[in-house]
Design an enzyme around this catalytic site. Sequence first.
Site, PDB file in Angstrom:
ATOM      1  N   LYS A  46      10.815  -0.062  13.298  1.00 17.81           N
ATOM      2  CA  LYS A  46      11.344   0.077  11.929  1.00 17.81           C
ATOM      3  C   LYS A  46      12.442   1.145  11.904  1.00 17.81           C
ATOM      4  O   LYS A  46      13.516   0.942  11.319  1.00 17.81           O
ATOM      5  CB  LYS A  46      10.223   0.466  10.967  1.00 17.81           C
ATOM      6  CG  LYS A  46       9.139  -0.578  10.762  1.00 17.81           C
ATOM      7  CD  LYS A  46       8.070  -0.058   9.800  1.00 17.81           C
ATOM      8  CE  LYS A  46       6.863  -0.963   9.706  1.00 17.81           C
ATOM      9  NZ  LYS A  46       5.780  -0.402   8.852  1.00 17.81           N
ATOM     10  N   GLY A  49      -4.304  -1.534   5.458  1.00 19.87           N
ATOM     11  CA  GLY A  49      -3.610  -2.722   4.948  1.00 19.87           C
ATOM     12  C   GLY A  49      -4.266  -4.014   5.395  1.00 19.87           C
ATOM     13  O   GLY A  49      -4.515  -4.928   4.611  1.00 19.87           O
ATOM     14  N   ARG A  50      -4.610  -4.090   6.665  1.00 18.78           N
ATOM     15  CA  ARG A  50      -5.164  -5.322   7.222  1.00 18.78           C
ATOM     16  C   ARG A  50      -6.627  -5.528   6.830  1.00 18.78           C
ATOM     17  O   ARG A  50      -7.263  -6.479   7.248  1.00 18.78           O
ATOM     18  CB  ARG A  50      -4.977  -5.356   8.737  1.00 18.78           C
ATOM     19  CG  ARG A  50      -5.517  -4.136   9.454  1.00 18.78           C
ATOM     20  CD  ARG A  50      -5.111  -4.125  10.920  1.00 18.78           C
ATOM     21  NE  ARG A  50      -5.543  -2.912  11.575  1.00 18.78           N
ATOM     22  CZ  ARG A  50      -4.832  -1.772  11.597  1.00 18.78           C
ATOM     23  NH1 ARG A  50      -3.649  -1.721  10.986  1.00 18.78           N
ATOM     24  NH2 ARG A  50      -5.298  -0.695  12.231  1.00 18.78           N
ATOM     25  N   HIS A 100      -4.397 -31.908  20.622  1.00 20.24           N
ATOM     26  CA  HIS A 100      -3.263 -32.723  21.064  1.00 20.24           C
ATOM     27  C   HIS A 100      -2.049 -31.840  21.332  1.00 20.24           C
ATOM     28  O   HIS A 100      -0.914 -32.329  21.347  1.00 20.24           O
ATOM     29  CB  HIS A 100      -2.963 -33.784  20.007  1.00 20.24           C
ATOM     30  CG  HIS A 100      -4.179 -34.572  19.643  1.00 20.24           C
ATOM     31  ND1 HIS A 100      -4.603 -35.670  20.354  1.00 20.24           N
ATOM     32  CD2 HIS A 100      -5.130 -34.354  18.693  1.00 20.24           C
ATOM     33  CE1 HIS A 100      -5.734 -36.126  19.835  1.00 20.24           C
ATOM     34  NE2 HIS A 100      -6.081 -35.335  18.824  1.00 20.24           N
ATOM     35  N   GLU A 150      -3.478  -5.610  15.460  1.00 15.37           N
ATOM     36  CA  GLU A 150      -2.973  -4.333  14.929  1.00 15.37           C
ATOM     37  C   GLU A 150      -4.058  -3.260  15.005  1.00 15.37           C
ATOM     38  O   GLU A 150      -3.767  -2.069  15.018  1.00 15.37           O
ATOM     39  CB  GLU A 150      -2.487  -4.498  13.480  1.00 15.37           C
ATOM     40  CG  GLU A 150      -1.475  -3.437  13.063  1.00 15.37           C
ATOM     41  CD  GLU A 150      -0.891  -3.680  11.683  1.00 15.37           C
ATOM     42  OE1 GLU A 150       0.279  -4.093  11.591  1.00 15.37           O
ATOM     43  OE2 GLU A 150      -1.616  -3.481  10.681  1.00 15.37           O
ATOM     44  N   LYS A 178       0.847  -1.198   0.000  1.00 15.96           N
ATOM     45  CA  LYS A 178       0.000   0.000   0.000  1.00 15.96           C
ATOM     46  C   LYS A 178       0.880   1.244   0.000  1.00 15.96           C
ATOM     47  O   LYS A 178       0.726   2.155  -0.797  1.00 15.96           O
ATOM     48  CB  LYS A 178      -0.922  -0.006   1.217  1.00 15.96           C
ATOM     49  CG  LYS A 178      -1.758   1.251   1.357  1.00 15.96           C
ATOM     50  CD  LYS A 178      -2.592   1.260   2.620  1.00 15.96           C
ATOM     51  CE  LYS A 178      -3.246   2.625   2.806  1.00 15.96           C
ATOM     52  NZ  LYS A 178      -3.989   2.740   4.067  1.00 15.96           N
ATOM     53  N   GLU A 222      10.899  -4.760   3.615  1.00 16.44           N
ATOM     54  CA  GLU A 222      10.944  -6.172   3.223  1.00 16.44           C
ATOM     55  C   GLU A 222      10.482  -6.351   1.771  1.00 16.44           C
ATOM     56  O   GLU A 222      11.114  -7.046   0.976  1.00 16.44           O
ATOM     57  CB  GLU A 222      10.043  -7.002   4.145  1.00 16.44           C
ATOM     58  CG  GLU A 222      10.479  -7.060   5.603  1.00 16.44           C
ATOM     59  CD  GLU A 222       9.856  -5.994   6.467  1.00 16.44           C
ATOM     60  OE1 GLU A 222       9.753  -6.198   7.684  1.00 16.44           O
ATOM     61  OE2 GLU A 222       9.474  -4.929   5.926  1.00 16.44           O
TER      62      GLU A 222
HETATM   63  O1  LIG Z   1       1.302  -2.720   2.316  1.00 16.21           O
HETATM   64  P1  LIG Z   1       2.449  -2.039   2.956  1.00 16.21           P
HETATM   65  O2  LIG Z   1       2.363  -0.547   2.926  1.00 16.21           O
HETATM   66  O3  LIG Z   1       3.760  -2.547   2.407  1.00 16.21           O
HETATM   67  O4  LIG Z   1       2.422  -2.405   4.530  1.00 16.21           O
HETATM   68  C1  LIG Z   1       2.502  -3.723   4.955  1.00 16.21           C
HETATM   69  C2  LIG Z   1       2.067  -3.860   6.378  1.00 16.21           C
HETATM   70  O5  LIG Z   1       2.934  -3.111   7.235  1.00 16.21           O
HETATM   71  C3  LIG Z   1       2.149  -2.473   8.255  1.00 16.21           C
HETATM   72  O6  LIG Z   1       2.098  -1.129   7.966  1.00 16.21           O
HETATM   73  C4  LIG Z   1       2.781  -2.724   9.608  1.00 16.21           C
HETATM   74  O7  LIG Z   1       4.112  -2.451   9.575  1.00 16.21           O
HETATM   75  C5  LIG Z   1       0.778  -3.108   8.164  1.00 16.21           C
HETATM   76  O8  LIG Z   1      -0.231  -2.287   8.675  1.00 16.21           O
HETATM   77  C6  LIG Z   1       0.664  -3.354   6.690  1.00 16.21           C
HETATM   78  O9  LIG Z   1      -0.320  -4.268   6.391  1.00 16.21           O
END
Ligand SMILES: O=P(O)(O)OC[C@H]1O[C@](O)(CO)[C@@H](O)[C@@H]1O
Length: 545
Positions: A510, A265-266, A382, A351, A204, A210
């Site tokens: 971060k 995002g979530r 289990h 979150e 987003k 990453e």
């Molecule tokens: O879609 P993006 O901006 O890469 O963010 C990935 C995820 O990182 C977050 O911002 C948390 O670090 C989440 O809310 C989000 O889903």
Amino acid sequence: MTILTQSTTWQALAAHSQQIPHMRELFAGDPARFSNMSLSTCGLFLDYSKNRATPETLNLLLTLAQEAKLDAKIKAMFAGDIINTTEKRAVLHTALRSTAQQSIIAEGQDIVPEVQQTLNKMQQFVTSVTSGQWKGYTGKAITDIVSIGIGGSFLGPKIVSQALRPYWITGLNCHFVANVDGTSISEKLKLLDPETTLFIMSSKSFGTQETLTNTLTAKAWFLAKGGSQSDVAKHFVAVTSNVAKATDFGIDADNIFPMWDWVGGRYSLWSAIGLPIALLIGMDNFRSLLKGAHQMDTHFANAPLAENMPVIMGLFSLWYGNFFNAQSHVVLTYDHYLRGLPAYFQQLDMESNGKSVTLNGTHVDYSTGPVIWGGEGTNGQHAYHQLLHQGTALIPADFIMPLQSHNPIGEHHDQLASNCFGQTQALMQGRTLDEALAELSKSSLSDEEKLLIAKHKVMPGNKPSNTLLMDKLTPETLGALIALYEHRTFVQGAIWDINSFDQWGVELGKTLGNDVLARIGTEQDATALDASSNGLINLYRQGKI
Ligand SMILES: O=P(O)(O)OC[C@H]1O[C@](O)(CO)[C@@H](O)[C@@H]1O
């Protein structure tokens, strides 16, 4: 004390929580308990009768919801009001599953046409890729999709794809890369052929370390394996709300699928972030997923609170967290395809409601979001059900199970269902000392030993659970199920008066991580931080302990 905990209703709930009879008595005293405390909507059936609740409990909880103006807050969300106050954004993931006939205004603009436009762009893309019309740089059709993204740009696509495995119709394979650990992408790339692989970079913000790093590695692999810079557009597309950054990064403008600030995002799997899902199950099934969620939105927006499934589930979770000190909530999916759902709900709920100040910045004096965890039934039986039954922690549970299996083999599904229902019964009923002694009565143990063992076999019971059933796991019922949990999260955040839609708490780690990264790469040992951070950095630089 905050307004919430000062309220007479809150005080009444606190007192009431001490007076609730054991659920055994509640069931014994009311043969109609199951029919009175169950609800059916949008292809889902909720049994909430195995909760520590009397009609008065629900009245008090519903009063709490009314006093928190839950109804008005629900309307404000659907109306596109700026309810994400700290980021000054509307919260309109529901618009992603609206119908084309609707009109939804966000920041003064009807957003439905753009949502529909993006769905059509997804449709064209999915058709082009799955029909083989979309060719790689050597003219071959695409066989493998690699979805690169993390958090909400990973969990939704991954877990919904997994859940809808019976609906994979396009013959494509899909691989998910999230972690920045190089092993994750390396293990995927080993399996792939650059000529027939398409990368979807989902972010987003287009600013997540990453995802950027993994995409750069994928691009380097593609170029090293024979692709050229001019071929990149045939193998890399992006989903983002930051189109400018994506084009700067080198993604072809035609290959960018938009997202919007009013989608968290979530809460984004319903947008083009769901492209990997659509590429596997086809757009018709993807639209069914949206349809199921839309039905739950309509229910949430219109059903009276007392008959509103997300409200009922939200209130019970709040009841145990705020009045029985429950610190976690377990989600148990009695369906192998749904095994990833607890992880999805972890981000969704934790979150969202992992907050400790109210909208006006006042520190809360009550618990907010619990730890969400869980796993696949019957595996958990289990593993950790021992603690659910006999541990000291109170852990409310949700059991989720389709009545019909996609793979009906012999007795398997009957046994799965019997375990699911048996577990909720055991949690509710428990086992008394007398019952334990009775079970041991015929054993050759001495009376003293019998008593000792019996004491270890006692199970307090009165452990709350909800059971959620559906006829079958389909794109529609799954859409409704996930939307149900989204709204359940909303209900709790609304009553706690917190902002469920920002996530400021993820930033510091971060920022400090980037600072450490800068130090890790230098010649000098780290000395400026705390002793532990310096020490860890320097051990890492040495590469051995
Ligand atoms: O879609 P993006 O901006 O890469 O963010 C990935 C995820 O990182 C977050 O911002 C948390 O670090 C989440 O809310 C989000 O889903």
